[in-house]
Structures are given as C-alpha cells and as structure tokens.
Write a protein that holds these residues in place. Structure first.
Motif, PDB file in Angstrom:
ATOM      1  N   SER A  32      -2.304   6.774 -11.160  1.00  0.00           N
ATOM      2  CA  SER A  32      -2.939   5.701 -11.931  1.00  0.00           C
ATOM      3  C   SER A  32      -2.012   5.240 -13.034  1.00  0.00           C
ATOM      4  O   SER A  32      -1.119   5.987 -13.472  1.00  0.00           O
ATOM      5  CB  SER A  32      -4.214   6.206 -12.608  1.00  0.00           C
ATOM      6  N   LYS A  33      -2.292   4.024 -13.497  1.00  0.00           N
ATOM      7  CA  LYS A  33      -1.546   3.455 -14.626  1.00  0.00           C
ATOM      8  C   LYS A  33      -1.534   4.448 -15.794  1.00  0.00           C
ATOM      9  O   LYS A  33      -2.574   5.036 -16.120  1.00  0.00           O
ATOM     10  CB  LYS A  33      -2.226   2.153 -15.059  1.00  0.00           C
ATOM     11  N   GLY A  34      -0.348   4.661 -16.362  1.00  0.00           N
ATOM     12  CA  GLY A  34      -0.229   5.558 -17.521  1.00  0.00           C
ATOM     13  C   GLY A  34       0.218   6.966 -17.152  1.00  0.00           C
ATOM     14  O   GLY A  34       0.699   7.698 -18.018  1.00  0.00           O
ATOM     15  N   ASP A  35       0.093   7.362 -15.868  1.00  0.00           N
ATOM     16  CA  ASP A  35       0.530   8.711 -15.479  1.00  0.00           C
ATOM     17  C   ASP A  35       2.031   8.874 -15.701  1.00  0.00           C
ATOM     18  O   ASP A  35       2.812   7.959 -15.412  1.00  0.00           O
ATOM     19  CB  ASP A  35       0.281   8.967 -13.970  1.00  0.00           C
ATOM     20  N   LEU A  36       2.428  10.066 -16.137  1.00  0.00           N
ATOM     21  CA  LEU A  36       3.856  10.401 -16.178  1.00  0.00           C
ATOM     22  C   LEU A  36       4.238  10.986 -14.827  1.00  0.00           C
ATOM     23  O   LEU A  36       3.506  11.844 -14.292  1.00  0.00           O
ATOM     24  CB  LEU A  36       4.136  11.443 -17.257  1.00  0.00           C
ATOM     25  N   VAL A  37       5.348  10.522 -14.255  1.00  0.00           N
ATOM     26  CA  VAL A  37       5.759  10.991 -12.929  1.00  0.00           C
ATOM     27  C   VAL A  37       7.243  11.342 -12.935  1.00  0.00           C
ATOM     28  O   VAL A  37       8.020  10.817 -13.736  1.00  0.00           O
ATOM     29  CB  VAL A  37       5.483   9.931 -11.835  1.00  0.00           C
ATOM     30  N   ASP A  46       0.849  -1.199   0.000  1.00  0.00           N
ATOM     31  CA  ASP A  46       0.000   0.000   0.000  1.00  0.00           C
ATOM     32  C   ASP A  46       0.885   1.249   0.000  1.00  0.00           C
ATOM     33  O   ASP A  46       1.893   1.308   0.713  1.00  0.00           O
ATOM     34  CB  ASP A  46      -0.891   0.025   1.246  1.00  0.00           C
ATOM     35  N   GLY A  47       0.495   2.240  -0.775  1.00  0.00           N
ATOM     36  CA  GLY A  47       1.237   3.515  -0.818  1.00  0.00           C
ATOM     37  C   GLY A  47       2.310   3.535  -1.889  1.00  0.00           C
ATOM     38  O   GLY A  47       2.907   4.575  -2.146  1.00  0.00           O
ATOM     39  N   GLU A  48       2.567   2.373  -2.508  1.00  0.00           N
ATOM     40  CA  GLU A  48       3.659   2.326  -3.496  1.00  0.00           C
ATOM     41  C   GLU A  48       3.140   2.405  -4.936  1.00  0.00           C
ATOM     42  O   GLU A  48       1.998   2.064  -5.237  1.00  0.00           O
ATOM     43  CB  GLU A  48       4.462   1.027  -3.334  1.00  0.00           C
ATOM     44  N   VAL A  49       4.078   2.791  -5.797  1.00  0.00           N
ATOM     45  CA  VAL A  49       3.804   2.909  -7.230  1.00  0.00           C
ATOM     46  C   VAL A  49       4.930   2.190  -7.965  1.00  0.00           C
ATOM     47  O   VAL A  49       6.089   2.301  -7.562  1.00  0.00           O
ATOM     48  CB  VAL A  49       3.788   4.415  -7.623  1.00  0.00           C
ATOM     49  N   LEU A  91       7.360  12.486  -5.207  1.00  0.00           N
ATOM     50  CA  LEU A  91       6.827  11.873  -6.428  1.00  0.00           C
ATOM     51  C   LEU A  91       5.811  12.848  -6.988  1.00  0.00           C
ATOM     52  O   LEU A  91       4.807  13.152  -6.339  1.00  0.00           O
ATOM     53  CB  LEU A  91       6.149  10.541  -6.088  1.00  0.00           C
ATOM     54  N   ARG A  92       6.108  13.382  -8.178  1.00  0.00           N
ATOM     55  CA  ARG A  92       5.284  14.443  -8.736  1.00  0.00           C
ATOM     56  C   ARG A  92       4.642  13.958 -10.029  1.00  0.00           C
ATOM     57  O   ARG A  92       5.330  13.414 -10.896  1.00  0.00           O
ATOM     58  CB  ARG A  92       6.179  15.648  -9.035  1.00  0.00           C
ATOM     59  N   LYS A  93       3.324  14.136 -10.118  1.00  0.00           N
ATOM     60  CA  LYS A  93       2.632  13.760 -11.353  1.00  0.00           C
ATOM     61  C   LYS A  93       2.811  14.899 -12.350  1.00  0.00           C
ATOM     62  O   LYS A  93       2.618  16.071 -11.998  1.00  0.00           O
ATOM     63  CB  LYS A  93       1.151  13.538 -11.030  1.00  0.00           C
ATOM     64  N   LEU A  94       3.174  14.580 -13.587  1.00  0.00           N
ATOM     65  CA  LEU A  94       3.370  15.616 -14.606  1.00  0.00           C
ATOM     66  C   LEU A  94       2.081  15.783 -15.398  1.00  0.00           C
ATOM     67  O   LEU A  94       1.365  14.804 -15.633  1.00  0.00           O
ATOM     68  CB  LEU A  94       4.506  15.207 -15.543  1.00  0.00           C
ATOM     69  N   PRO A  95       1.782  17.004 -15.837  1.00  0.00           N
ATOM     70  CA  PRO A  95       0.591  17.203 -16.665  1.00  0.00           C
ATOM     71  C   PRO A  95       0.663  16.316 -17.906  1.00  0.00           C
ATOM     72  O   PRO A  95       1.762  16.117 -18.456  1.00  0.00           O
ATOM     73  CB  PRO A  95       0.678  18.691 -17.062  1.00  0.00           C
ATOM     74  N   SER A  96      -0.488  15.791 -18.337  1.00  0.00           N
ATOM     75  CA  SER A  96      -0.445  14.877 -19.491  1.00  0.00           C
ATOM     76  C   SER A  96       0.075  15.652 -20.702  1.00  0.00           C
ATOM     77  O   SER A  96      -0.193  16.841 -20.876  1.00  0.00           O
ATOM     78  CB  SER A  96      -1.813  14.260 -19.766  1.00  0.00           C
ATOM     79  N   SER A 142      -0.337   1.021  -9.593  1.00  0.00           N
ATOM     80  CA  SER A 142      -0.342   1.939  -8.452  1.00  0.00           C
ATOM     81  C   SER A 142      -1.173   1.399  -7.293  1.00  0.00           C
ATOM     82  O   SER A 142      -2.287   0.934  -7.494  1.00  0.00           O
ATOM     83  CB  SER A 142      -0.905   3.300  -8.886  1.00  0.00           C
ATOM     84  N   ARG A 143      -0.582   1.481  -6.089  1.00  0.00           N
ATOM     85  CA  ARG A 143      -1.374   1.256  -4.875  1.00  0.00           C
ATOM     86  C   ARG A 143      -1.292   2.531  -4.037  1.00  0.00           C
ATOM     87  O   ARG A 143      -1.285   2.493  -2.815  1.00  0.00           O
ATOM     88  CB  ARG A 143      -0.856   0.035  -4.111  1.00  0.00           C
ATOM     89  N   ARG A 144      -1.159   3.653  -4.734  1.00  0.00           N
ATOM     90  CA  ARG A 144      -1.040   4.956  -4.074  1.00  0.00           C
ATOM     91  C   ARG A 144      -2.157   5.861  -4.580  1.00  0.00           C
ATOM     92  O   ARG A 144      -2.268   6.097  -5.801  1.00  0.00           O
ATOM     93  CB  ARG A 144       0.327   5.569  -4.424  1.00  0.00           C
ATOM     94  N   PRO A 145      -2.982   6.401  -3.655  1.00  0.00           N
ATOM     95  CA  PRO A 145      -4.079   7.261  -4.093  1.00  0.00           C
ATOM     96  C   PRO A 145      -3.542   8.438  -4.904  1.00  0.00           C
ATOM     97  O   PRO A 145      -2.491   9.005  -4.575  1.00  0.00           O
ATOM     98  CB  PRO A 145      -4.699   7.757  -2.778  1.00  0.00           C
ATOM     99  N   GLY A 146      -4.252   8.802  -5.960  1.00  0.00           N
ATOM    100  CA  GLY A 146      -3.850   9.958  -6.768  1.00  0.00           C
ATOM    101  C   GLY A 146      -2.959   9.599  -7.938  1.00  0.00           C
ATOM    102  O   GLY A 146      -2.653  10.457  -8.761  1.00  0.00           O
TER     103      GLY A 146
END
Ligand SMILES: NC(=O)c1ccc[n+]([C@@H]2O[C@H](COP(=O)([O-])OP(=O)(O)OC[C@H]3O[C@@H](n4cnc5c(N)ncnc54)[C@H](OP(=O)(O)O)[C@@H]3O)[C@@H](O)[C@H]2O)c1
Length: 341
Positions: free
Chosen positions: A88-93, A36-39, A113-118, A82-86
């Motif tokens: 998802s599969k396919g996100d660029l990080v 849980d919490g990991e990506v 860990l920062r999600k990048l805009p698509s 992903s088992r981390r809220p926020g």
C-alpha cells in the motif's frame, strides 16, 4: 495520476579498469501507468556493493545488465502507488531497484520485493541488517566457524563486510587482526571497533606484520580482497584453518578482466589440513530473519558498530560506486536520495 518525471542513470559501457562516470548516461523520462502486479516506489537510499561492477561487466549469479538499461542497486524506497496485493501507499520496501528517482517493480529478480516493518531505519536496513551485515554473519559463523581463542584475520577490515565480520569474531572470543588501507582506518579498528591489531597494507609489510600479530598461525581468514594478501595469509595458516572466500576486490578492476592467477601458497591447505570455501550470501536466504534478529540485538547492546559512509544525491551515484575501488569509502557505502514521508 499526474505525470511523474524520472531522472535515472543508464549503463552506457562495460567498465574497463576503474569505474568512471562515462560508464553511465544520465537520462530523463516519465513513468508509464502501472500494470496489475506492479508497485511504484520512490527511492530513498541505495546500497553500493563491489558486486555491482560484476553486474555491469558480465553474467555472474545474475545476467549482466544490458547496455542502455537503468543501473541497478539494492535499495530502500517508499510505495507511492500500488497495484500489487499486500503493498500500500506509504509502505517502506526493499529490493533491487534502479539508479533513478522512481522505480516500477513487480518484485522480480534476485532480491524480490520485501515490505519492511514500519519504523525501520532505511540506512540500517541497507547496511548491518542488509546484504553486507548478513554476508559477514554467515561467512564468519557458518563458513568460518570461529572458536574462542582462535586467531581470526580479516581483510577489507574497515569496510562494510570486513568490519562486521571482525566484530562478530570478537563476540565469539577470537583474537582479531584486521588488514586495511591507511592509518586512519587501522586506528579506528583497534581504538573503536575492538580489534586486537590492525595491519596497514598500504604502508607496512603484510607478511612481517602477520608473523608478529599471529605467532601461532591463523585459524580463520575472512578474505575480501584475494590476490597477494590471500597468498601471504595462506603462508601462515594454523592446523585445521578455515579460509572464507567472500570476495576478491583487489582483482575486480584488473584490466585483464580475470580474477586469477590463483594463489601460489595453496599447498599449505594440504600441510595444515585446512579448507578454503567460497560462498554467496543468498545461499542462506531462508535463515535471514534469525540472523537479522541476532545482528539487531548485538547492535543494540553496543557489541557491533554500524559505520556508514553516506553520500547524497542521485547525480553522485557513479562517483559513489567508484569510491569502493579506491578505498575512499570508510564503512558501508550508501547514498541518500530522500527521507520517507
Ligand atoms: N560472497 C558474498 O555473498 C558477498 C556479499 C557482499 C560482499 N562480498 C564481497 O565482500 C568484499 C567487501 O565488500 P563490501 O561491500 O563490504 O565493501 P567495502 O569493504 O565496504 O568496500 C570495499 C573496500 O575494499 C578495499 N579495497 C579496494 N581495492 C582494494 C585493493 N586493490 N586491495 C585491497 N583492498 C581493496 C577498500 O578498503 P581499503 O581502504 O582498506 O583498501 C574498500 O574500502 C568484496 O570483495 C565483495 O565482493 C561478497
């Protein structure tokens, strides 16, 4: 999930002198199930930064990487699971990931860990809009405080940080002089990057050239190299000068393991009412979004060229890092592993 094989480079030895491939050890393993919490991230591209030599050697602004652990890099990847809220599969990080095909992360450590805009271009996120562009931005504007008409000198001028620092100083109306190694780099600075003059420290006298190109003295010096070049610049400061201590790459591979001796000409700071200030880019983390917006705008307007030196393949990671310390890189050193899905 089917078993995923992971190839990686582990840190095998503390470096002595220049970085060598034997400082690392190739390893092949498999990915453990996520907690849980990991990506789980598939790495797409790595940034190469002189500070990585420090992470290999000693405790700095973060603890030294333990021997036998995977080598780290600023990286962009794509979420596989992903088992981390926020997330998802396919996100660029973006974050501090391992020199490996896949990294399991819970977003710990300096970069989180920062999600990048698509639609983000991974190579841009690791260069002009990443740590080096931000270092140039805050080092130049906040620490250096350039004014129109100032003489602005930058060393490591054809590198990732130095080239952007010089181009920002041009936007602010300075006369910009770059110091770099070799004719090709110096020609690029004056013909393409818009610098007013360039000094080839490998083939000419830096002291003489500074006298010629900076007749009224130096108002801002953005120092990426330290050592002898810092001393030569200190000898030519203008009244009220600002010396921005960004890095000292000329000292990093010294077998003595020390950054010193300190500058001989520091007394000129007293004579000229000048100041010398060091900084780490992470000090400005809260202002990163505004800086990224402004750098993006300047890039889109063609006022900043984002020069990238791209290598390929995980196998080449050690040799790619070594390039920074011989000046083999020309622009921001990146290594590409894969394209996003
Ligand atoms: N304070 C911070 O938060 C921060 C953040 C990022 C980077 N930095 C510092 O900024 C500096 C530049 O980093 P970067 O990532 O932009 O790398 P870079 O400038 O793209 O690459 C390193 C360059 O350093 C030059 N160099 C290597 N050995 C040298 C020597 N003995 N004497 C003079 N120049 C030498 C080489 O250029 P030539 O071919 O011209 O020799 C090489 O291309 C480094 O000192 C780094 O530690 C500081």
């Amino acid at each position: 999930m089917a078993e995923i094989k992971n190839r990686q480079w582990l840190l095998a030895a503390r470096p002595h002198g220049l970085i060598r491939e034997s400082d690392f050890r190739w390893n092949e393993t498999t990915i453990a199930p996520l907690k849980d919490g990991e990506v789980l991230v598939r790495n797409l591209a790595f940034s190469f930064d002189p500070t990585q030599r420090g992470w290999m050697s000693m405790d700095t602004y973060m603890p030294a990487i333990p021997l036998g652990r995977v080598m780290l890099a600023g990286a962009v990847g794509q979420v596989v699971e992903s088992r981390r809220p926020g997330f998802s599969k396919g996100d660029l990080v973006q974050g501090l990931f391992g020199w490996e095909d896949y990294t399991v992360t819970a977003g710990e450590g300096l970069m989180g860990l920062r999600k990048l805009p698509s639609g983000t271009e991974p190579l841009l996120a690791l260069s002009l809009l990443g740590t080096t562009g931000l270092t140039a931005y805050f080092g130049t504007l906040t620490v250096g405080q350039p004014k129109a008409g100032d003489t602005f000198v930058v060393s490591g001028a054809a590198g990732a940080t130095g080239s952007v620092a010089g181009m920002i100083a041009k936007i602010k109306g300075c006369r910009v002089v770059g110091i770099a190694g070799g004719r090709e780099k110096c020609e690029w600075l004056t013909r393409e990057a818009g610098f007013d003059a360039a000094i080839d420290y490998k083939n000419e006298s830096v002291g003489e050239a500074l006298k010629r190109h900076c007749p009224k003295g130096i108002d801002v010096y953005f120092d990426n190299v330290g050592g002898e070049i810092l001393d030569l610049v200190l000898a030519r400061l203008a009244d009220g000068a600002r010396v921005v201590l960004c890095g000292a790459i000329s000292r990093y591979s010294d077998p003595s393991g020390v950054f010193g001796p300190g500058p001989k000409n520091y007394f000129n700071l007293i004579f000229h009412g000048a100041r010398m200030e060091g900084f780490l880019v992470f000090r400005f983390a809260r202002q990163f979004p505004e800086a990224i917006a402004e750098l993006s705008k300047w890039h889109a307007e063609g006022k900043i060229i984002n020069r990238i030196d791209l290598q390929h393949g995980l196998e080449n990671a050690p040799n790619t890092l070594a390039r920074l310390f011989t000046g083999a890189n020309f622009g921001k050193q990146l290594l590409k592993l894969a394209d996003p899905d």
